[in-house]
Design an enzyme around this catalytic site. Structure first.
Site, PDB file in Angstrom:
ATOM      1  N   CYS A   1      54.099  35.107  41.814  1.00 11.00           N
ATOM      2  CA  CYS A   1      53.406  36.362  41.476  1.00 11.00           C
ATOM      3  C   CYS A   1      54.414  37.447  41.138  1.00 11.00           C
ATOM      4  O   CYS A   1      55.331  37.722  41.919  1.00 11.00           O
ATOM      5  CB  CYS A   1      52.531  36.800  42.650  1.00 11.00           C
ATOM      6  SG  CYS A   1      51.849  38.467  42.466  1.00 11.00           S
TER       7      CYS A   1
ATOM      8  N   CYS B   1      54.392  40.462  43.875  1.00  9.02           N
ATOM      9  CA  CYS B   1      54.768  40.294  45.279  1.00  9.02           C
ATOM     10  C   CYS B   1      56.165  40.859  45.536  1.00  9.02           C
ATOM     11  O   CYS B   1      57.019  40.871  44.641  1.00  9.02           O
ATOM     12  CB  CYS B   1      54.715  38.816  45.671  1.00  9.02           C
ATOM     13  SG  CYS B   1      53.048  38.213  46.076  1.00  9.02           S
TER      14      CYS B   1
ATOM     15  N   HIS C   1      49.587  39.340  49.236  1.00 14.63           N
ATOM     16  CA  HIS C   1      48.983  38.779  48.026  1.00 14.63           C
ATOM     17  C   HIS C   1      47.523  38.388  48.243  1.00 14.63           C
ATOM     18  O   HIS C   1      46.747  38.313  47.282  1.00 14.63           O
ATOM     19  CB  HIS C   1      49.798  37.549  47.593  1.00 14.63           C
ATOM     20  CG  HIS C   1      49.356  36.931  46.302  1.00 14.63           C
ATOM     21  ND1 HIS C   1      49.657  37.485  45.077  1.00 14.63           N
ATOM     22  CD2 HIS C   1      48.633  35.804  46.041  1.00 14.63           C
ATOM     23  CE1 HIS C   1      49.152  36.727  44.114  1.00 14.63           C
ATOM     24  NE2 HIS C   1      48.531  35.704  44.676  1.00 14.63           N
TER      25      HIS C   1
ATOM     26  N   ASN D   1      40.887  47.200  38.166  1.00 12.83           N
ATOM     27  CA  ASN D   1      40.093  46.059  37.721  1.00 12.83           C
ATOM     28  C   ASN D   1      40.226  44.964  38.769  1.00 12.83           C
ATOM     29  O   ASN D   1      41.335  44.556  39.092  1.00 12.83           O
ATOM     30  CB  ASN D   1      40.577  45.525  36.372  1.00 12.83           C
ATOM     31  CG  ASN D   1      40.317  46.492  35.243  1.00 12.83           C
ATOM     32  OD1 ASN D   1      39.305  47.181  35.223  1.00 12.83           O
ATOM     33  ND2 ASN D   1      41.242  46.567  34.303  1.00 12.83           N
TER      34      ASN D   1
ATOM     35  N   SER E   1      44.280  39.766  35.302  1.00 17.09           N
ATOM     36  CA  SER E   1      45.095  38.553  35.123  1.00 17.09           C
ATOM     37  C   SER E   1      45.931  38.206  36.351  1.00 17.09           C
ATOM     38  O   SER E   1      46.511  37.131  36.422  1.00 17.09           O
ATOM     39  CB  SER E   1      46.022  38.712  33.913  1.00 17.09           C
ATOM     40  OG  SER E   1      46.887  39.822  34.107  1.00 17.09           O
TER      41      SER E   1
ATOM     42  N   HIS F   1      46.838  39.707  42.790  1.00 14.83           N
ATOM     43  CA  HIS F   1      47.500  40.565  43.779  1.00 14.83           C
ATOM     44  C   HIS F   1      46.797  41.927  43.790  1.00 14.83           C
ATOM     45  O   HIS F   1      46.492  42.474  42.720  1.00 14.83           O
ATOM     46  CB  HIS F   1      48.980  40.739  43.425  1.00 14.83           C
ATOM     47  CG  HIS F   1      49.784  41.353  44.529  1.00 14.83           C
ATOM     48  ND1 HIS F   1      50.577  40.603  45.365  1.00 14.83           N
ATOM     49  CD2 HIS F   1      49.902  42.636  44.945  1.00 14.83           C
ATOM     50  CE1 HIS F   1      51.160  41.404  46.246  1.00 14.83           C
ATOM     51  NE2 HIS F   1      50.766  42.648  46.002  1.00 14.83           N
TER      52      HIS F   1
ATOM     53  N   HIS G   1      46.015  45.375  43.224  1.00 19.48           N
ATOM     54  CA  HIS G   1      46.716  46.418  42.470  1.00 19.48           C
ATOM     55  C   HIS G   1      45.751  47.170  41.571  1.00 19.48           C
ATOM     56  O   HIS G   1      44.631  46.734  41.323  1.00 19.48           O
ATOM     57  CB  HIS G   1      47.838  45.818  41.620  1.00 19.48           C
ATOM     58  CG  HIS G   1      47.362  45.058  40.415  1.00 19.48           C
ATOM     59  ND1 HIS G   1      46.781  43.818  40.479  1.00 19.48           N
ATOM     60  CD2 HIS G   1      47.379  45.389  39.086  1.00 19.48           C
ATOM     61  CE1 HIS G   1      46.458  43.406  39.261  1.00 19.48           C
ATOM     62  NE2 HIS G   1      46.819  44.341  38.401  1.00 19.48           N
TER      63      HIS G   1
ATOM     64  N   GLN H   1      45.921  50.500  38.230  1.00 20.59           N
ATOM     65  CA  GLN H   1      46.765  51.057  37.176  1.00 20.59           C
ATOM     66  C   GLN H   1      46.519  52.553  37.013  1.00 20.59           C
ATOM     67  O   GLN H   1      45.483  53.084  37.440  1.00 20.59           O
ATOM     68  CB  GLN H   1      46.479  50.359  35.841  1.00 20.59           C
ATOM     69  CG  GLN H   1      46.775  48.861  35.843  1.00 20.59           C
ATOM     70  CD  GLN H   1      46.540  48.250  34.468  1.00 20.59           C
ATOM     71  OE1 GLN H   1      47.149  48.659  33.481  1.00 20.59           O
ATOM     72  NE2 GLN H   1      45.659  47.271  34.413  1.00 20.59           N
TER      73      GLN H   1
END
Length: 357
Positions: free
Chosen positions: A53, A56, A116, A156, A164, A167, A169, A171
């Site tokens: 990943c 990570c 993760h 998202n 995609s 993990h 996260h 933006q």
């Protein structure tokens, strides 16, 4: 036959005062059998650390940079950003019909946790509070840049939403112009404020609390609800009770309460179909243009695609693309479903049941 109009039974349109748009509500259509596409459920068995990943701690990203061994949150400029800061200023125009302008900006990636295998729904409130604090710090830094007029924070979640990397996260896209959706909300909130002298969402959340039809829960500083004009089947909003233009206006207590509301809502989503619930979520707030924007009342919106189950989602096609959005279940039904769900994550419940046979 009942000749009296009933919101729960009869087709109708609902107005969104934040955007000036309408949504078609067709509650009778939820009774039809489903013969369309059925999604595959995602296997949600991820390790706490994945050596492959690129988000990570300590791993090498696609551009060759190495992540620090972070222990809480971590942010960096997107290696494949949709907006970049060194775009030459320019414009293309041919008559009245062909027009394009350069758009510079910055795209940041926000890692919510080094773990993760977690999502917001599975993190504790203190962990989410660190995410909120990072959002505030990022907004503060980005909004100070001279060419940045709007900062869009979003998440998202799930492959159904085009994510995609699993993990945890989100933006941040910061750019020169005000995007379309916040632009609509600015126009309509400003017009309402000029007429009433109060923010649109202050009056709205208080009305919803009185009616108690679409409220999911509230804490001292925030209200979580399904908006009257919701488009997506289980669309929701988190609204601060105090009118604030930007997330940087929050007190320490409000930041903690926001983290609490974010966790509680995300947990309810997962519990709805006992699956890691996909959605796109984001914060709409005032432009970062140096003006107070007293009409703005920031809020967070959640747009999840699932409709009937973990495998049947709502498609925005046909009528939705060509006319206006349409939904098959009422916002009141959605709010009742979400309101009645437990706030303990279903995985914790299953773990507790398995350890206490």
């Amino acid at each position: 036959m009942n000749n009296r109009f009933d919101l729960t039974e009869h087709s109708h349109r609902r107005y969104n005062p934040l955007t000036g748009e309408w949504v078609q509500v067709s509650p009778h259509r939820s009774k039809r059998p489903w013969q369309g596409q059925v999604e595959k459920t995602e296997e949600d068995r991820r390790p706490a650390f994945d050596a492959t990943c690129y988000l990570c701690p300590g791993n090498v990203r696609a551009n060759g940079e190495v992540n620090p061994t972070y222990t809480a949150t971590y942010s960096f400029t997107n290696d494949f950003a949709a907006l970049v800061s060194d775009v030459p200023q320019g414009e293309f125009q041919d008559g009245d019909l062909l027009l394009a302008r350069s758009e510079a900006g910055i795209c940041r990636v926000i890692c919510f946790s080094p773990r993760h295998d977690l999502t917001i729904a599975e993190m504790d409130t203190d962990g989410i509070r660190r995410v909120v604090d990072l959002w505030v710090d990022e907004y503060t830094q980005l909004s100070r840049q001279e060419n940045i007029r709007y900062v869009q924070i979003f998440e998202n979640k799930g492959t159904v939403m085009g994510c995609s990397n699993p993990h945890p996260h989100g933006q941040i896209w910061a750019q020169e112009s005000i995007p379309v959706e916040p632009g609509k909300k600015q126009q309509h909130q400003e017009a309402y404020y000029q007429r009433k002298g109060t923010t649109l969402l202050s009056d709205y959340w208080q009305l919803e609390v009185k009616r108690a039809e679409r409220i999911i829960f509230e804490n001292e500083h925030f209200v979580a609800l399904v908006p009257f004009w919701a488009v997506w089947p289980f669309e929701t909003m988190i609204i601060p009770k105090r009118a604030m233009a930007r997330i940087t206006d929050m007190t320490e207590a409000e930041r903690q309460a926001f983290a609490d509301a974010y966790r509680r809502l995300a947990t309810r989503y997962d519990n709805l179909f006992e699956v890691s619930f996909p959605y796109s979520a984001g914060i709409h707030q005032a432009p970062s243009d140096g003006t107070p924007h007293a009409a703005w009342h920031w809020h967070m919106v959640f747009y999840p695609p699932l409709l009937r189950s973990a495998t049947v989602k709502k498609f925005m096609v046909g009528y939705e693309m060509l006319a206006n959005p349409q939904r098959d279940i009422t916002p009141e039904f959605s709010a009742a479903r979400l309101r009645d769900l437990p706030e303990t994550h279903y995985k914790q419940t299953l773990l507790s049941e398995s350890s206490n046979p």
